[in-house]
Design a protein around this motif. Structure first.
Motif, PDB file in Angstrom:
ATOM      1  N   ILE A 182       9.217   3.127  -8.302  1.00 36.73           N
ATOM      2  CA  ILE A 182       9.149   4.149  -9.227  1.00 36.73           C
ATOM      3  C   ILE A 182       7.710   5.001  -8.998  1.00 36.73           C
ATOM      4  O   ILE A 182       6.597   3.767  -8.730  1.00 36.73           O
ATOM      5  CB  ILE A 182       9.040   3.832 -10.786  1.00 36.73           C
ATOM      6  N   ASP A 183       7.396   6.100  -8.874  1.00 37.51           N
ATOM      7  CA  ASP A 183       6.386   6.704  -8.546  1.00 37.51           C
ATOM      8  C   ASP A 183       5.953   7.969  -9.372  1.00 37.51           C
ATOM      9  O   ASP A 183       6.508   8.836  -9.750  1.00 37.51           O
ATOM     10  CB  ASP A 183       6.472   7.094  -7.152  1.00 37.51           C
ATOM     11  N   GLY A 184       4.701   7.639 -10.072  1.00 37.07           N
ATOM     12  CA  GLY A 184       4.422   8.680 -11.180  1.00 37.07           C
ATOM     13  C   GLY A 184       4.060   8.495 -12.579  1.00 37.07           C
ATOM     14  O   GLY A 184       4.961   7.996 -13.355  1.00 37.07           O
ATOM     15  N   VAL A 191       0.770  -1.212  -0.001  1.00 37.27           N
ATOM     16  CA  VAL A 191       0.047   0.134  -0.077  1.00 37.27           C
ATOM     17  C   VAL A 191       1.094   1.293   0.020  1.00 37.27           C
ATOM     18  O   VAL A 191       1.563   1.501   0.957  1.00 37.27           O
ATOM     19  CB  VAL A 191      -0.907   0.019   1.305  1.00 37.27           C
ATOM     20  N   HIS A 192       0.851   2.119  -1.027  1.00 38.03           N
ATOM     21  CA  HIS A 192       1.618   3.317  -1.254  1.00 38.03           C
ATOM     22  C   HIS A 192       0.730   4.369  -0.668  1.00 38.03           C
ATOM     23  O   HIS A 192      -0.339   4.761  -0.871  1.00 38.03           O
ATOM     24  CB  HIS A 192       2.005   3.613  -2.658  1.00 38.03           C
ATOM     25  N   PHE A 193       1.224   5.136   0.522  1.00 38.29           N
ATOM     26  CA  PHE A 193       0.692   6.037   1.527  1.00 38.29           C
ATOM     27  C   PHE A 193       1.247   7.381   1.259  1.00 38.29           C
ATOM     28  O   PHE A 193       2.493   7.576   1.630  1.00 38.29           O
ATOM     29  CB  PHE A 193       0.739   5.597   2.808  1.00 38.29           C
ATOM     30  N   ASP A 194       0.793   8.434   0.638  1.00 36.46           N
ATOM     31  CA  ASP A 194       1.161   9.620   0.109  1.00 36.46           C
ATOM     32  C   ASP A 194       0.736  10.635   1.189  1.00 36.46           C
ATOM     33  O   ASP A 194      -0.328  10.914   1.478  1.00 36.46           O
ATOM     34  CB  ASP A 194       0.775  10.178  -1.229  1.00 36.46           C
ATOM     35  N   VAL A 195       1.984  11.108   1.928  1.00 33.34           N
ATOM     36  CA  VAL A 195       1.745  12.240   2.906  1.00 33.34           C
ATOM     37  C   VAL A 195       2.233  13.456   2.422  1.00 33.34           C
ATOM     38  O   VAL A 195       3.520  13.635   2.029  1.00 33.34           O
ATOM     39  CB  VAL A 195       2.471  11.768   4.230  1.00 33.34           C
ATOM     40  N   VAL A 248       4.947   4.272   3.328  1.00 38.49           N
ATOM     41  CA  VAL A 248       4.904   5.807   3.693  1.00 38.49           C
ATOM     42  C   VAL A 248       5.740   6.760   2.942  1.00 38.49           C
ATOM     43  O   VAL A 248       6.857   6.654   3.210  1.00 38.49           O
ATOM     44  CB  VAL A 248       4.986   6.103   5.060  1.00 38.49           C
ATOM     45  N   HIS A 249       5.033   7.359   2.042  1.00 42.50           N
ATOM     46  CA  HIS A 249       6.106   8.376   1.193  1.00 42.50           C
ATOM     47  C   HIS A 249       5.746   9.639   1.605  1.00 42.50           C
ATOM     48  O   HIS A 249       4.507  10.310   1.414  1.00 42.50           O
ATOM     49  CB  HIS A 249       5.674   8.184  -0.399  1.00 42.50           C
ATOM     50  N   MET A 250       6.778  10.203   2.414  1.00 45.62           N
ATOM     51  CA  MET A 250       6.572  11.268   3.114  1.00 45.62           C
ATOM     52  C   MET A 250       7.062  12.594   2.216  1.00 45.62           C
ATOM     53  O   MET A 250       8.091  12.821   2.141  1.00 45.62           O
ATOM     54  CB  MET A 250       7.465  11.416   4.447  1.00 45.62           C
ATOM     55  N   MET A 251       5.985  13.595   1.855  1.00 45.18           N
ATOM     56  CA  MET A 251       6.570  14.644   1.278  1.00 45.18           C
ATOM     57  C   MET A 251       6.038  15.721   2.398  1.00 45.18           C
ATOM     58  O   MET A 251       5.255  16.519   2.022  1.00 45.18           O
ATOM     59  CB  MET A 251       5.529  14.857  -0.025  1.00 45.18           C
ATOM     60  N   VAL A 252       6.804  15.762   3.286  1.00 43.53           N
ATOM     61  CA  VAL A 252       6.771  16.995   4.290  1.00 43.53           C
ATOM     62  C   VAL A 252       8.226  17.252   4.690  1.00 43.53           C
ATOM     63  O   VAL A 252       9.073  16.743   4.348  1.00 43.53           O
ATOM     64  CB  VAL A 252       6.158  16.211   5.689  1.00 43.53           C
TER      65      VAL A 252
HETATM   66 ZN    ZN Z   1       3.844   8.362  -3.763  1.00 44.76          ZN
END
Ligand code: ZN
Ligand code: DX5
Length: 230
Positions: A178-180, A35-39, A69-73
């Motif tokens: 890879i993401d996007g 599960v990819h979890f975008d923060v 957990v992919h943290m964009m913070v």
């Molecule tokens: Zn992501």
């Protein structure tokens, strides 16, 4: 080190948040592995999404699969223990968002999670030079972070090849994610360039079938068929 098995990682950013538990159950039942979890924090990226409470809620709902957990913070360190307590498996962050990259990576592992660094399209892989032994996952962004539904940036293919070589030469056990903009029609080429973990948001949740169960079997099945060709 043998190359890791392929895993499809649906990004729940494109799921129906009003019935998130059910969406995650359905997409995992289709054969997706992570599960990819975008923060997102409306600071490091211009969007705002979900945090540790939602991660914990998925665990309480009964999700046992890995949660990535992919943290964009920014900053990153304060929130790492919260995600560990909430049941994160992987915690990844962007090097630009941490004042002390090595420290943040150590903190993630000390909290009992797997660690990773995320590279924006223009971010060089040189951030890995002295910390490769401290990462369990390298995540290459093939779009600029902040939103689902963007187009795959072709230059990421060369970066994937360079990163695959880096991992193979190191002999370390590191996932290459890879993401996007990952879709049925480019996932095989992306695997051939070196990825083993494939985030897809709109490419999966944008193609539901009728009915509550098996909603994502066809689309995830198509992606797995493409991966099997490489
Ligand atoms: Zn992501
Ligand atoms: C973007 C996120 C992605 C996003 C991908 O910042 O990191 O995980 O959900 O969405 P798609 O697959 O639609 O490009």
């Amino acid at each position: 080190m043998a190359r890791q098995s392929d895993k499809i990682a649906p990004s729940i950013l494109s799921a129906d948040f009003a019935k998130l538990g059910e969406e995650v159950d359905n997409v995992l039942a289709s054969g997706a592995g992570i599960v990819h979890f975008d923060v997102m924090d409306n600071h490091y990226v211009p969007n705002l999404t979900i945090g540790p409470l939602v991660c914990e809620a998925l665990r309480k709902h009964g999700v046992t699969a890995d949660i990535d957990v992919h943290m964009m913070v920014k900053p990153v360190d304060r929130i790492i223990p919260d995600f560990a307590k909430a049941g994160a498996t992987y915690i990844t962050f962007h090097p630009e968002a941490s004042e002390h990259i090595d420290r943040s990576l150590q903190l993630i592992r000390n909290e009992g999670c797997k660690s990773g660094l995320v590279f924006n399209p223009a971010t060089p892989l040189s951030h890995l030079d002295y910390v490769l032994d401290k990462v369990d996952m390298i995540l290459l962004m093939s779009v600029n972070p902040g939103f689902g539904g963007q187009s795959f940036i072709p230059a990421t293919m060369d970066k994937l090849r360079a990163c695959r070589k880096l991992i193979d030469d190191s002999g370390l056990d590191i996932r290459l994610e890879i993401d996007g903009g990952v879709k049925v029609d480019n996932i095989a080429e992306i695997k051939a360039a070196g990825a083993d973990t494939f985030v897809a948001g709109s490419g999966i949740f944008g193609f539901p079938e009728e009915g509550d169960a098996n909603r994502y079997n066809t689309i995830v099945g198509k992606m797995m068929d493409e991966l099997a060709k490489v």
